[in-house]
Design a protein around this motif. Structure first.
Motif, mmCIF file in Angstrom:
data_model
loop_
_atom_site.group_PDB
_atom_site.id
_atom_site.type_symbol
_atom_site.label_atom_id
_atom_site.label_comp_id
_atom_site.label_asym_id
_atom_site.label_seq_id
_atom_site.Cartn_x
_atom_site.Cartn_y
_atom_site.Cartn_z
ATOM 1 N N ARG A 142 96.114 2.062 29.928
ATOM 2 C CA ARG A 142 95.615 2.012 28.550
ATOM 3 C C ARG A 142 95.099 0.612 28.242
ATOM 4 N N PRO A 143 93.896 0.503 27.656
ATOM 5 C CA PRO A 143 93.243 -0.794 27.490
ATOM 6 C C PRO A 143 93.891 -1.663 26.405
ATOM 7 N N MET A 167 83.930 -4.102 24.964
ATOM 8 C CA MET A 167 84.615 -2.828 25.156
ATOM 9 C C MET A 167 83.679 -1.767 25.735
ATOM 10 N N TRP A 211 85.601 1.261 27.524
ATOM 11 C CA TRP A 211 86.802 1.524 26.721
ATOM 12 C C TRP A 211 86.380 2.082 25.356
ATOM 13 N N PHE A 223 91.100 0.982 22.097
ATOM 14 C CA PHE A 223 91.916 -0.033 22.758
ATOM 15 C C PHE A 223 92.954 -0.591 21.796
ATOM 16 N N ARG A 267 88.155 2.721 16.879
ATOM 17 C CA ARG A 267 88.315 2.096 18.192
ATOM 18 C C ARG A 267 89.657 1.373 18.346
ATOM 19 N N ASP A 299 90.557 9.043 22.883
ATOM 20 C CA ASP A 299 91.086 8.612 24.177
ATOM 21 C C ASP A 299 90.524 9.430 25.313
ATOM 22 N N THR A 309 89.682 5.950 31.482
ATOM 23 C CA THR A 309 88.546 5.142 31.913
ATOM 24 C C THR A 309 89.032 4.010 32.788
ATOM 25 N N ASP A 357 87.897 -0.095 33.891
ATOM 26 C CA ASP A 357 87.159 -1.111 33.142
ATOM 27 C C ASP A 357 86.242 -1.938 33.998
#
Length: 257
Positions: free
Chosen positions: A24-25, A86, A91, A94, A116, A248, A251, A253
């Motif tokens: 998770r970012p 992002m 993302w 985040f 976001r 969500d 992803t 990065d």
């Protein structure tokens, strides 16, 4: 931790990254006059628990994203940088963490992009509606850190770019109420912000809100109380990390080329 270059329409941002690509970012924003390395003691804890953590050198601090004019450091552009980073990382949403000027950008970003920002954690700086003071180091930053910042800021164009945040950092409209679950960490020896603004900040968050005080700690919390701060940040991420799920998607990065 490893270094990462993030190309955007505003330029190339230098960054540090840690944690699994599918995690998770989490984005960490540094203050002034510092760099993304201010978070080196906090990046490990969430990364070790499966979060993907990125801490960029922001506009003016990254040599590849250093426009010359003060007008190029308006708050709306600083927030645009967050979104551009992002998007480049892939993302859609985040967790956002900031300190000092990074807090200011984080407050504005959470207000402007509630879809976001899943959660918000701010260290030292209250909501813009509750304060308007700034300061510099107070002799509390470790010598090696201070020397590293000075080396970075002694490069051509860097001091002017850093000061441009103060010249043009104010936005042209008021910040609204934040709807993301928010952690606010304040320290009793912070010469920039007294107790009134931190107490007032809770009125500007219409979501789960947690206010933590670190006794005997100055403005430079990430370096002066790294372990205590890391525990608070990780607990906040664990508690509210799943609060927003509508956007969500899994992803990685790796910057797009």
């Amino acid at each position: 931790m490893r270094e990462l270059s993030i190309p955007t329409v505003a330029g190339v941002f230098d960054a540090w990254v840690a944690g699994p690509p599918e995690g998770r970012p989490v984005l960490l924003l540094h203050g002034s006059p510092q760099t993304g390395l201010v978070w080196r003691r906090q990046i490990a804890a969430p990364a070790a628990h499966g979060y993907r953590v990125v801490t960029p050198d922001q506009r003016g601090y990254s040599p590849g994203a250093r426009p010359p004019r003060p007008a190029d450091y308006r708050m709306d552009l600083l927030v645009d940088d967050v979104v551009a980073i992002m998007e480049e990382l892939g993302w859609p949403a985040f967790e956002l963490i900031g300190h000092d000027w990074g807090d200011a950008v984080a407050w504005w970003a959470a207000d402007a992009h509630p879809d976001r920002v899943r959660t918000l954690s701010v260290v030292s700086t209250p909501h813009p509606g509750a304060q308007e003071l700034r300061t510099l180091y107070a002799g509390k930053v470790p010598r090696d850190s201070a020397e590293a910042y000075l080396r970075h800021l002694s490069r051509p164009g860097a001091p002017t770019a850093a000061l441009n945040w103060y010249r043009a950092g104010r936005a042209d409209h008021a910040t609204g109420v934040v709807g993301a679950p928010t952690l606010y960490v304040w320290s009793t020896e912070d010469s920039a912000f007294g107790a009134a603004a931190p107490q007032e900040t809770g009125r500007w968050v219409h979501a789960p809100y947690r206010f933590e005080t670190l006794q005997g700690v100055s403005h430079w919390v990430p370096e002066e109380a790294p372990d205590a701060l890391s525990r608070l940040l990780l607990d906040h991420l664990r508690t509210h990390g799943m609060y927003r799920t509508a956007t969500d998607t899994p992803t990685a990065d790796s910057p797009k080329r």
